[in-house]
Motif scaffolding. Structure first.
Motif, PDB file in Angstrom:
ATOM      1  N   ILE A  60      91.892 -10.219   2.701  1.00 21.59           N
ATOM      2  CA  ILE A  60      91.839 -11.527   2.057  1.00 21.59           C
ATOM      3  C   ILE A  60      90.369 -11.740   1.697  1.00 21.59           C
ATOM      4  N   CYS A  93      91.102 -15.168  -2.567  1.00 28.37           N
ATOM      5  CA  CYS A  93      91.291 -16.554  -2.166  1.00 28.37           C
ATOM      6  C   CYS A  93      90.012 -17.301  -2.507  1.00 28.37           C
ATOM      7  N   ILE A 115      95.065 -16.843  -4.593  1.00 29.40           N
ATOM      8  CA  ILE A 115      95.458 -18.137  -4.026  1.00 29.40           C
ATOM      9  C   ILE A 115      94.228 -19.022  -3.929  1.00 29.40           C
ATOM     10  N   LYS A 117      92.049 -22.310  -2.386  1.00 33.02           N
ATOM     11  CA  LYS A 117      91.820 -23.085  -1.164  1.00 33.02           C
ATOM     12  C   LYS A 117      92.006 -24.556  -1.514  1.00 33.02           C
ATOM     13  N   LEU A 119      94.272 -23.683   2.028  1.00 27.19           N
ATOM     14  CA  LEU A 119      95.544 -23.008   2.269  1.00 27.19           C
ATOM     15  C   LEU A 119      96.608 -24.014   2.690  1.00 27.19           C
ATOM     16  N   LYS A 123     101.082 -21.042   0.287  1.00 28.28           N
ATOM     17  CA  LYS A 123     100.090 -19.999   0.032  1.00 28.28           C
ATOM     18  C   LYS A 123     100.118 -18.959   1.143  1.00 28.28           C
TER      19      LYS A 123
END
Length: 131
Positions: A60, A93, A115, A117, A119, A123
């Protein structure tokens, strides 16, 4: 998720994000080991020098970091991935909602998803798909 222990690398210069994502992932599975890197260089060093048996199942990656950003990390990873026993999916992310960033992600084969932020549970489901 399978029952075997999986390693997830979180590469982000925000310590609060590390705390939050680690907590969220551990709630989903106690079979995960989350390894935090506050800079991309450390994660690349671990990938290139660590044992192949301890490669992460997922990375990630934050887009905006000091010194080496997420795009720089991917460039360096490209040079490294031929030495790894398997390809590691990467999820970017970021807090960026810039359309250009999202388009760049779509043209970056190493990135499985993007994705934003903060989260949330939806997600987190995207992350879980790759574990």
């Amino acid at each position: 998720m399978e029952d075997m222990n999986k390693i997830v690398y979180v590469v982000d210069d925000d310590e609060i994000f590390h705390f939050i994502i680690t907590k969220m992932l551990r709630q989903q599975s106690d079979q995960l080991t989350v390894t935090s890197f506050l800079c991309a260089e450390e994660a690349l060093e671990k990938l290139s020098s660590g044992p192949q048996s301890q490669l992460p199942a997922l990375i990630i990656l934050d887009m905006n970091m000091q010194r080496m950003n997420g795009w720089d990390f991917i460039e360096a990873y490209r040079g490294l991935k031929s030495t790894l026993k398997n390809t590691i999916p990467i999820i970017m992310c970021s807090s960026s909602v810039d359309v250009r960033d999202m388009q760049k992600v779509q043209h970056t084969p190493e990135l499985m998803a993007y994705i934003t932020k903060p989260l949330d549970k939806n997600k987190l489901k995207v992350i879980e798909e790759y574990l």
